[in-house]
Structure formats: structure tokens, C-alpha cells
Design an enzyme around this catalytic site. Sequence first.
Site, PDB file in Angstrom:
ATOM      1  N   ARG A   1       2.766   4.143   4.920  1.00 50.11           N
ATOM      2  CA  ARG A   1       2.416   4.395   6.323  1.00 50.11           C
ATOM      3  C   ARG A   1       3.418   3.693   7.236  1.00 50.11           C
ATOM      4  NH1 ARG A   1      -4.067   3.222   6.739  1.00 50.11           N
ATOM      5  NH2 ARG A   1      -3.372   2.187   8.639  1.00 50.11           N
TER       6      ARG A   1
ATOM      7  N   ARG B   1       0.852  -1.199   0.000  1.00 50.30           N
ATOM      8  CA  ARG B   1       0.000   0.000   0.000  1.00 50.30           C
ATOM      9  C   ARG B   1       0.888   1.250   0.000  1.00 50.30           C
ATOM     10  NH1 ARG B   1      -4.549   0.662   4.414  1.00 50.30           N
ATOM     11  NH2 ARG B   1      -2.808   0.238   5.807  1.00 50.30           N
TER      12      ARG B   1
HETATM   13  P1  AP5 Z   1      -7.467  -0.543   2.479  1.00 50.70           P
HETATM   14  O1  AP5 Z   1      -8.785  -0.285   1.858  1.00 50.70           O
HETATM   15  O2  AP5 Z   1      -6.613   0.603   2.854  1.00 50.70           O
HETATM   16  O3  AP5 Z   1      -7.660  -1.563   3.710  1.00 50.70           O
HETATM   17  P2  AP5 Z   1      -8.235  -1.313   5.161  1.00 50.70           P
HETATM   18  O4  AP5 Z   1      -8.975  -2.549   5.533  1.00 50.70           O
HETATM   19  O5  AP5 Z   1      -8.963  -0.022   5.238  1.00 50.70           O
HETATM   20  O6  AP5 Z   1      -6.858  -1.256   5.919  1.00 50.70           O
HETATM   21  P3  AP5 Z   1      -6.310  -0.323   7.087  1.00 50.70           P
HETATM   22  O7  AP5 Z   1      -4.889  -0.765   7.295  1.00 50.70           O
HETATM   23  O8  AP5 Z   1      -6.525   1.138   6.839  1.00 50.70           O
HETATM   24  O9  AP5 Z   1      -7.179  -0.771   8.242  1.00 50.70           O
HETATM   25  P4  AP5 Z   1      -6.801  -0.849   9.666  1.00 50.70           P
HETATM   26  O10 AP5 Z   1      -8.096  -1.329  10.209  1.00 50.70           O
HETATM   27  O11 AP5 Z   1      -5.638  -1.644  10.063  1.00 50.70           O
HETATM   28  O12 AP5 Z   1      -6.292   0.620  10.010  1.00 50.70           O
HETATM   29  P5  AP5 Z   1      -7.065   1.946  10.339  1.00 50.70           P
HETATM   30  O13 AP5 Z   1      -6.607   2.978   9.393  1.00 50.70           O
HETATM   31  O14 AP5 Z   1      -8.516   1.710  10.521  1.00 50.70           O
HETATM   32  O15 AP5 Z   1      -6.658  -1.516   1.492  1.00 50.70           O
HETATM   33  C1  AP5 Z   1      -5.361  -1.943   1.807  1.00 50.70           C
HETATM   34  C2  AP5 Z   1      -4.537  -2.072   0.520  1.00 50.70           C
HETATM   35  O16 AP5 Z   1      -5.089  -3.074  -0.305  1.00 50.70           O
HETATM   36  C3  AP5 Z   1      -4.515  -0.782  -0.334  1.00 50.70           C
HETATM   37  O17 AP5 Z   1      -3.266  -0.696  -0.947  1.00 50.70           O
HETATM   38  C4  AP5 Z   1      -5.601  -1.043  -1.389  1.00 50.70           C
HETATM   39  O18 AP5 Z   1      -5.352  -0.336  -2.593  1.00 50.70           O
HETATM   40  C5  AP5 Z   1      -5.481  -2.536  -1.567  1.00 50.70           C
HETATM   41  N1  AP5 Z   1      -6.745  -3.181  -1.917  1.00 50.70           N
HETATM   42  C6  AP5 Z   1      -7.964  -2.935  -1.364  1.00 50.70           C
HETATM   43  N2  AP5 Z   1      -8.895  -3.735  -1.919  1.00 50.70           N
HETATM   44  C7  AP5 Z   1      -8.229  -4.507  -2.828  1.00 50.70           C
HETATM   45  C8  AP5 Z   1      -8.642  -5.535  -3.727  1.00 50.70           C
HETATM   46  N3  AP5 Z   1      -9.916  -5.936  -3.787  1.00 50.70           N
HETATM   47  N4  AP5 Z   1      -7.697  -6.116  -4.505  1.00 50.70           N
HETATM   48  C9  AP5 Z   1      -6.399  -5.726  -4.427  1.00 50.70           C
HETATM   49  N5  AP5 Z   1      -5.953  -4.756  -3.628  1.00 50.70           N
HETATM   50  C10 AP5 Z   1      -6.863  -4.160  -2.814  1.00 50.70           C
HETATM   51  O19 AP5 Z   1      -6.470   2.244  11.799  1.00 50.70           O
HETATM   52  C11 AP5 Z   1      -5.095   2.573  11.983  1.00 50.70           C
HETATM   53  C12 AP5 Z   1      -4.760   2.469  13.461  1.00 50.70           C
HETATM   54  O20 AP5 Z   1      -5.556   3.405  14.213  1.00 50.70           O
HETATM   55  C13 AP5 Z   1      -5.039   1.119  14.120  1.00 50.70           C
HETATM   56  O21 AP5 Z   1      -3.985   0.200  13.905  1.00 50.70           O
HETATM   57  C14 AP5 Z   1      -5.173   1.533  15.580  1.00 50.70           C
HETATM   58  O22 AP5 Z   1      -3.919   1.762  16.169  1.00 50.70           O
HETATM   59  C15 AP5 Z   1      -5.883   2.870  15.495  1.00 50.70           C
HETATM   60  N6  AP5 Z   1      -7.332   2.697  15.610  1.00 50.70           N
HETATM   61  C16 AP5 Z   1      -8.263   2.916  14.641  1.00 50.70           C
HETATM   62  N7  AP5 Z   1      -9.487   2.608  15.084  1.00 50.70           N
HETATM   63  C17 AP5 Z   1      -9.330   2.188  16.366  1.00 50.70           C
HETATM   64  C18 AP5 Z   1     -10.231   1.700  17.345  1.00 50.70           C
HETATM   65  N8  AP5 Z   1     -11.551   1.564  17.087  1.00 50.70           N
HETATM   66  N9  AP5 Z   1      -9.728   1.360  18.557  1.00 50.70           N
HETATM   67  C19 AP5 Z   1      -8.415   1.479  18.833  1.00 50.70           C
HETATM   68  N10 AP5 Z   1      -7.499   1.913  17.935  1.00 50.70           N
HETATM   69  C20 AP5 Z   1      -7.961   2.263  16.707  1.00 50.70           C
END
Ligand code: AP5
Length: 218
Positions: free
Chosen positions: A154, A126
Site C-alpha cells: 500500500r 504488509r
Molecule cells: P492489519 O490487520 O492490516 O492491521 P490494521 O490495524 O487493520 O492496519 P491498517 O493499516 O489497515 O489500519 P489503519 O487504521 O491505519 O488503516 P485503514 O485501512 O483503516 O495488520 C497489519 C499487518 O500486520 C499485516 O501485514 C498483518 O498480516 C500483520 N499482522 C496482523 N496481526 C498480526 C499478528 N498478531 N502477528 C504478526 N503480524 C500480524 O485506513 C486507511 C486510511 O483511510 C487512513 O489512514 C485514513 O486516511 C483513512 N480513514 C479510514 N478511516 C477513517 C476515519 N474514520 N476518519 C478519517 N480517515 C479515515
Amino acid sequence: MRIALFGPPGAGKGTQARLLVERYGLRHISTGEILRAATKARTPVGLEAKTYYDAGHLVPDAVVRKLAEEAIAAQGYDDFILDGYPRTVQQAAWLTSFLAVHGKPLDAVLSFVLSEAAIVDRLSKRRVHVETGENYHLDHKPPPGVDPALIVQRPDDQPEAIRKRIQVYKAETQPVETYYRQRGGLVEIDAFGDFETVYQRIEAVVKAHAGSSSVLKP
Ligand code: AP5
């Protein structure tokens, strides 16, 4: 329409949420994005949160809860896609009570299912545009030919942080799936396949839950 996208890091939740926003006009509430925006704005909450998320740890419940509460309230408790919240059973229990108070329970929780190998591939390849926040994938959605300094990785997509996030997901987040399964409303989505194929699977579920909501007209 009130839905939550649930699943492992990198499963494609953010990507699919953006497609739903474009086509249905729902509001995307991503706690990860809210935290990163707070960090960028150098607020105390954002700066503290960064020390957790960069290393792949969860940000403390109380901090994220307040952000989720504010975002949902700002949206009038309706027509939203929650992405990345809830991430612990404690958060799920709070969300259930909070939405019940406002008479707006979730319509569905979409649980993305993807192999660990595919998760690691998606996270490690990514790249993000620093200004637009748009996500790219080196193979499946290559970044545009802009100034290379604008396309970054990231910190939590580094190998060590990816390992930690998967570990944390299994220990703390996966039980949320059981929480919703036991209450009904959990729908599994096969998240493997190209962007549009996965979207079609999601849209079928969204349409089934659309009910009388007026925004669900693409
Ligand atoms: P993408 O769509 O970015 O995936 P995602 O599931 O949104 O992944 P994230 O890493 O953003 O989710 P996350 O839940 O770990 O982190 P978040 O930002 O919420 O896709 C990923 C990649 O795959 C991209 O390159 C995309 O182009 C590719 N892709 C997508 N679909 C595809 C397909 N069909 N085929 C091929 N490629 C594809 O959170 C970050 C941090 O914030 C957490 O780790 C935590 O520390 C904190 N945080 C957030 N929410 C909370 C909470 N509720 N409680 C505590 N801490 C929290």
C-alpha cells in the site's frame, strides 16, 4: 452485537475483524476498505480520499461519516464490527448520538495495544493481494506464490506515510480512547503475539459481551 476495534495503524484490527467475521458471521465495516473500494471504482469521493490517505492524513470527517452512516444503516444498525471508525473525538461523539437515535449503542470498544516498533514492522512488511484484498506479512503470513504483480505494498505503508500515520494517530485518534474510557466499555487488548493468541484474547471479550445476540454462535 456491536463492537468497534480501535488502535494504531497496523495493530491488526483488520486481520482480527476478518477472523471474527468468519467465526461469528458479524459484518466487517472498515472505513479504510470502503475508501479504497471507492477509489478503485473511481468515484469522486474515492479519488479525493486517496489524496489524503496515501499521504497518511485522515480523510475529512464529513466524507467518512456519510460512508459509515450508510454502512451501519445497510446492516440494520446491528451485528457489526466497526474497524477504523471513529478516529477523532468528533466522529466518536457523532457515532454515540447516531447509534443512540436507533437504540443500538456499541457493546464494547476493543483498544489494541502494541509497541511502536511492532507497528512499524507490521506496516512495512504488509503486502496486499490486489484482487482479494487479503493482507499478508512478509515474515508472519507470507504471500502465496502467485503472480508477483498481484502482491503489492500500500502507498501508505511506505516509510514516510507510516511516520505520518503514527503522528496523526497520536494527535487526533488517541484522544478517542479517553472518550470511551470515560464512558465505560473500553477494553484493552494486548495485540502482541501470534494471530491466534490475539484472537483468543478478543474472543474472550466478545463472548463476555455477546448477551442474547443470536449470531454469536461460531
Ligand atoms: P492489519 O490487520 O492490516 O492491521 P490494521 O490495524 O487493520 O492496519 P491498517 O493499516 O489497515 O489500519 P489503519 O487504521 O491505519 O488503516 P485503514 O485501512 O483503516 O495488520 C497489519 C499487518 O500486520 C499485516 O501485514 C498483518 O498480516 C500483520 N499482522 C496482523 N496481526 C498480526 C499478528 N498478531 N502477528 C504478526 N503480524 C500480524 O485506513 C486507511 C486510511 O483511510 C487512513 O489512514 C485514513 O486516511 C483513512 N480513514 C479510514 N478511516 C477513517 C476515519 N474514520 N476518519 C478519517 N480517515 C479515515
